[in-house]
Design an enzyme around this catalytic site. Sequence first.
Site, PDB file in Angstrom:
ATOM      1  CE  LYS A  28      38.681  46.221  34.708  1.00 13.36           C
ATOM      2  NZ  LYS A  28      38.749  44.949  34.253  1.00 13.36           N
ATOM      3  CB  CYS A 108      45.399  41.442  35.704  1.00 14.21           C
ATOM      4  SG  CYS A 108      45.251  41.902  34.094  1.00 14.21           S
TER       5      CYS A 108
HETATM    6  C1  LIG Z   1      35.972  41.008  31.425  1.00 15.56           C
HETATM    7  C2  LIG Z   1      36.465  40.352  32.391  1.00 15.56           C
HETATM    8  C3  LIG Z   1      37.295  41.693  33.147  1.00 15.56           C
HETATM    9  C4  LIG Z   1      37.814  41.104  34.478  1.00 15.56           C
HETATM   10  N1  LIG Z   1      38.409  42.152  35.160  1.00 15.56           N
HETATM   11  C5  LIG Z   1      39.143  42.114  36.240  1.00 15.56           C
HETATM   12  C6  LIG Z   1      39.720  42.901  36.913  1.00 15.56           C
HETATM   13  O1  LIG Z   1      39.608  43.915  36.807  1.00 15.56           O
HETATM   14  N2  LIG Z   1      40.516  42.499  38.145  1.00 15.56           N
HETATM   15  C7  LIG Z   1      40.370  41.039  38.583  1.00 15.56           C
HETATM   16  O2  LIG Z   1      41.164  40.988  39.792  1.00 15.56           O
HETATM   17  N3  LIG Z   1      39.869  40.261  37.775  1.00 15.56           N
HETATM   18  C8  LIG Z   1      39.225  40.555  36.643  1.00 15.56           C
HETATM   19  N4  LIG Z   1      38.724  39.449  36.081  1.00 15.56           N
HETATM   20  C9  LIG Z   1      38.758  38.237  36.395  1.00 15.56           C
HETATM   21  C10 LIG Z   1      37.165  37.840  37.229  1.00 15.56           C
HETATM   22  O3  LIG Z   1      37.387  38.760  38.261  1.00 15.56           O
HETATM   23  C11 LIG Z   1      37.436  36.296  37.419  1.00 15.56           C
HETATM   24  O4  LIG Z   1      38.652  35.738  38.263  1.00 15.56           O
HETATM   25  C12 LIG Z   1      37.902  35.500  36.325  1.00 15.56           C
HETATM   26  O5  LIG Z   1      36.946  36.000  35.260  1.00 15.56           O
HETATM   27  C13 LIG Z   1      37.239  33.790  36.813  1.00 15.56           C
HETATM   28  O6  LIG Z   1      35.885  33.698  37.023  1.00 15.56           O
HETATM   29  P1  LIG Z   1      34.805  33.307  36.115  1.00 15.56           P
HETATM   30  O7  LIG Z   1      35.177  32.129  35.547  1.00 15.56           O
HETATM   31  O8  LIG Z   1      33.631  33.188  37.179  1.00 15.56           O
HETATM   32  O9  LIG Z   1      34.713  34.373  35.316  1.00 15.56           O
HETATM   33  C14 LIG Z   1      38.036  39.752  34.829  1.00 15.56           C
HETATM   34  C15 LIG Z   1      37.309  39.012  34.101  1.00 15.56           C
HETATM   35  C16 LIG Z   1      36.505  39.262  32.684  1.00 15.56           C
HETATM   36  C17 LIG Z   1      35.919  38.021  31.857  1.00 15.56           C
END
Ligand SMILES: Cc1cc2nc3c(=O)[nH]c(=O)nc-3n(C[C@H](O)[C@H](O)[C@H](O)COP(=O)(O)O)c2cc1C
Lengths: 281, 281, 259, 259
Positions: A28, A108
């Site tokens: 995270k 973010c």
């Molecule tokens: C619940 C949640 C929390 C996330 N928290 C972070 C974070 O703290 N830092 C970050 O760089 N990306 C965060 N992301 C983004 C993910 O790392 C990723 O870039 C994004 O979800 C796209 O990938 P996915 O479609 O496989 O989920 C978060 C995503 C979700 C769904």
Amino acid sequence: MLASGILGISVDVFRRVLGAGAGAVVTKSLSREPWEGYSNPTITGTGGGGWLNAVGLSNPGASAFAGMLKGQGLPAVVSLVGSAPAEFVSMIKEFRDGAAAFEINLSCPHVAKVGLEVGDDPGLVGEIVSAAKRAADVPVFAKVGLGSTHYIKTAGAAAEAGADAITAINTVRAMSIDVEAKKPVLSNGFGGLSGPPIRPIAVRCVWELASKYDVPVIGCGGVSSWEDAIEMMLAGACAVQVGSAAGGRIGIFGEINAGILGYMERNGFGSVKEMVGLART
Amino acid sequence: MLASGILGISVDVFRRVLGAGAGAVVTKSLSREPWEGYSNPTITGTGGGGWLNAVGLSNPGASAFAGMLKGQGLPAVVSLVGSAPAEFVSMIKEFRDGAAAFEINLSCPHVAKVGLEVGDDPGLVGEIVSAAKRAADVPVFAKVGLGSTHYIKTAGAAAEAGADAITAINTVRAMSIDVEAKKPVLSNGFGGLSGPPIRPIAVRCVWELASKYDVPVIGCGGVSSWEDAIEMMLAGACAVQVGSAAGGRIGIFGEINAGILGYMERNGFGSVKEMVGLART
Amino acid sequence: MEIERVIDETPTVRTLLFQDDIMEGALPGQFAMVWVPGAGELPMSVMAAEEPGMAAFTVRRRGAASTGLYDTAKGGLIGVRGPYGRAFEATQGRALLVGGGTGMSPLMRLLSRLGSASHVDVLIGAQTEKEVFFEGLAGRLAGDVPHRIVVTTEDGSYGRQGRVTDELEGMLDEKPDAVYTCGPEPMMHAVVRAADSRGIPVQASVERVMKCGVGICGSCCMGEDLVCTDGAVFDGKHLIANSEFGSVFRDKSGTVRNV
Amino acid sequence: MEIERVIDETPTVRTLLFQDDIMEGALPGQFAMVWVPGAGELPMSVMAAEEPGMAAFTVRRRGAASTGLYDTAKGGLIGVRGPYGRAFEATQGRALLVGGGTGMSPLMRLLSRLGSASHVDVLIGAQTEKEVFFEGLAGRLAGDVPHRIVVTTEDGSYGRQGRVTDELEGMLDEKPDAVYTCGPEPMMHAVVRAADSRGIPVQASVERVMKCGVGICGSCCMGEDLVCTDGAVFDGKHLIANSEFGSVFRDKSGTVRNV
Ligand SMILES: Cc1cc2nc3c(=O)[nH]c(=O)nc-3n(C[C@H](O)[C@H](O)[C@H](O)COP(=O)(O)O)c2cc1C
Ligand SMILES: Cc1cc2nc3c(=O)[nH]c(=O)nc-3n(C[C@H](O)[C@H](O)[C@H](O)COP(=O)(O)OP(=O)(O)OC[C@H]3O[C@@H](n4cnc5c(N)ncnc54)[C@H](O)[C@@H]3O)c2cc1C
Ligand SMILES: Cc1cc2nc3c(=O)[nH]c(=O)nc-3n(C[C@H](O)[C@H](O)[C@H](O)COP(=O)(O)OP(=O)(O)OC[C@H]3O[C@@H](n4cnc5c(N)ncnc54)[C@H](O)[C@@H]3O)c2cc1C
Ligand SMILES: Cc1cc2nc3c(=O)[nH]c(=O)nc-3n(C[C@H](O)[C@H](O)[C@H](O)COP(=O)(O)O)c2cc1C
Ligand code: FES
Ligand code: FES
């Protein structure tokens, strides 16, 4: 590789994810002080496997996390958020012995003063990445997303400052409104869209970045099967992160690995490298 | 309202769409000369109801279309693409008696020199919209999307130049790669993502625009049910365009109208106006 | 979802009933993420309703979200997603249900599905008389199944004086075939250890901070388990092997805290 | 999809066979959007295959996409989406199939599903002997159903000399219960008018420029009809009412052109 923010706050869970086949985990995103994040609702489904979240970068703080990782020897990429170079440097220093790499979260889309608001300022990005590179004795990645400054510029600034890889992309700023409540669903109003809906956007960004810069690209966004992972690689990603799709399905890492191996065999690829960017040739 | 580029090249089809309940139709974006567009594949599904297209703004040209619309009295919004103010002015002049409004396409994400490449230059946007306003005797809308310049700036330039409404958003630049063929599916490589996957992004843009500027916003992106249409309105849209969802389902306009009426009755709304932007209060 | 009926259980606990086929079909021990527009969203065990076709939540007001839900009147709207998580596995024979506070809610739903048990004991713990609830309902839900309902209050103002754990040993001596528990974690910890040490199968419904409810965010982790998807109901043996059960949890920031 | 077998029908026409359950289940007259990586994508009527479990396309090389498909060898990969569109409705009794060129392809598929017809006439038109194909296959697909196959060539090098329309009147005199046609639009226009004027139900499979195949892009419009979703098979009466049928189509830019 497990994406940041997914299941990312406990060493025990990391071990489980690694055991399931992930090559590495990203924590995270951590800040200097612990953050509570936004109040619930922080996550809502948007259909088609999509999720909208505004967790608000809740995290126990870099020190607490450094203590947890210390000496565990895990392939853990430590994700960091902050507003100024000095913050990143002080956090990086906490992680002597415990981080396999750092990922600077420049993307973010729903927290003020950090993440995208930093990524939207390429000058600041350059300073932060340079400082992080000087402070760290492990690789430093920069994670970009769709902000008000084109991500290509942000990535360019990071690459010039010496980033060892660019992770693309973070969630896409978005919103859901409940028609009965007549209010945004998330407590924060805006959130970040993730999951299959953003995959074609992420593939495009990986392709554009890999075509433009020489720095390795880590693909992230909507990967939920081995085909999706291969798609990212063909576009130019040398590694792939899985986020939302790992939700409730930790076994996905093993499934993806098996799928990639089968694909490589069928297509006569000896190594992953042969596939990276192949669709661009 | 039928969105641009969907079923948008024949008066007979417009009549059918209007008969099905659409309040207005937007034509395919027209250029000064006829364009063939890209060769097939120009459209591919991306899952979850999403479509990726790079039709390449194929159109029979403004003159031919003006001839078709002339004197028909249809509530047709004529969408226009071009690179310079003079082009728009000359096209607008062709449509005396036939256009209910014009929509300047500043946001097609896959054709060089027009669309997004224009939208990314707010100075040029201002010139084009001013010129269009001077030339037209009906309202002029500006359609924005996610480009390399933040859409908020593009919309701001259009609003300042006198645009009567902002349409948000166009498709989002994206790509799909076929893992067996190891090539992008679309002949053009990049395309624009539409349909339910982009709805939360479009809702956010409508909200941000309606919060920032006084100009009316027309919501477009992923609307496929009456709930989605209401969601757009609650975010701040005073009218809603339906694109991909009308594909193969022209009856959707009637369904959406009926759904909105029922919702208004249940919630005691006397007019659509009462709902516009309600979630922002 | 529109609230159709509200029952005041105690001065701080209410049961909200509503019509919903999906929640009505939730298994006992499953939970939902309940959104109270403007106030927040929180996990809630699905509670039993006596009316057919209805489901319910029983909520104690504590922070913003639970108070928002508590304050939702008849006709009020809530958003519900779920049901999520693993449910209690109803076993045959003699059952012992041990609950504290709103932890009684999943046990009540379980009780309403224990029609084939040979005997059911329900052990209810509370601080004081005013906070005792579900005693009458437990009797009605048990129906034809032979049952006994025992209430303990810490101040002795009602039922037996003491904690549920004080009564536990005696009831375990009667060799129930299965024990089910939900309530404050120290209580569950004690129940799980006591039952397991006697070789009696025990299941407990565990509480952790939940944001997504579907295994994405990790906020609910307990050791390597995710309470939202691996639980909330766990088998006792599994819990004993998990060093964080009964010991630590993570707060909203993810900081480790003692239970 | 991998091509498993290629049949040379004429110097410019090939049939490509492949294994695919979805396409194998396509109704006669339905089409697919066929992607030839690197060359393009084009609509193709699903053709009948004699091998069980197989489907096929029959393609004439014309522009880039069709030539790319034509050049796809055994083992080559194509992408297929669909099946799309309305199919021929197979009616009972005596059937007359009138086809020209690759328009024979949906008619062959229809023929393979006409097992309960009492009699089938197949009228095949071509320019010259070398371009005649499917004559033998038509006989095999008709199988036990009493049938007659008539071939016309414009240069008289094979079969009867002339156009299919020259033979049509005589065959309509035999009062078929249904006429099915696919081929060049002027030919279909003539067939539809002739059959309809005698009160014989007729269905035709129409061709227009197609980009999406699913009713989004509008490129295939013919009057207010979308050929991809409202057709490609239309009822003759509907076609006669559509002033664009047999008269104009839109090219790739959407410019109106004469058929
Ligand atoms: C619940 C949640 C929390 C996330 N928290 C972070 C974070 O703290 N830092 C970050 O760089 N990306 C965060 N992301 C983004 C993910 O790392 C990723 O870039 C994004 O979800 C796209 O990938 P996915 O479609 O496989 O989920 C978060 C995503 C979700 C769904
Ligand atoms: C699976 C599950 C089922 C639940 N079922 C019910 C139910 O049926 N009825 C019911 O009333 N409640 C239930 N809860 C608890 C409920 O979800 C909330 O945690 C509680 O109501 C407090 O939430 P709040 O947002 O109002 O208060 P907050 O502002 O979050 O907190 C109020 C106080 O409670 C403490 N607290 C909150 N959550 C936890 C936790 N997980 N562990 C320890 N302390 C905590 C806080 O530290 C604070 O002191 C359940 C929880 C889970 C995980
Ligand atoms: C529902 C449907 C089913 C079809 N089934 C088959 C089939 O089974 N076998 C087969 O060989 N072909 C079939 N076609 C035709 C095929 O899809 C292509 O149009 C044709 O092969 C030419 O495509 P191309 O891209 O190779 O050539 P292009 O480069 O597009 O064109 C080559 C020439 O053909 C002309 N042309 C292309 N499309 C059309 C049109 N729609 N109307 C009039 N002229 C046109 C062009 O003007 C040009 O002269 C079908 C078409 C439709 C709509
Ligand atoms: C096939 C196709 C063609 C399109 N052509 C145009 C166009 O010519 N001009 C334009 O402004 N938008 C065009 N668009 C974008 C739509 O008008 C709309 O902005 C977008 O699809 C998002 O809406 P939707 O999700 O409801 O489809 C096109 C979209 C599709 C799918
Ligand atoms: S609540 Fe998010 S993982 Fe359990
Ligand atoms: S082919 Fe696109 S609408 Fe028919």
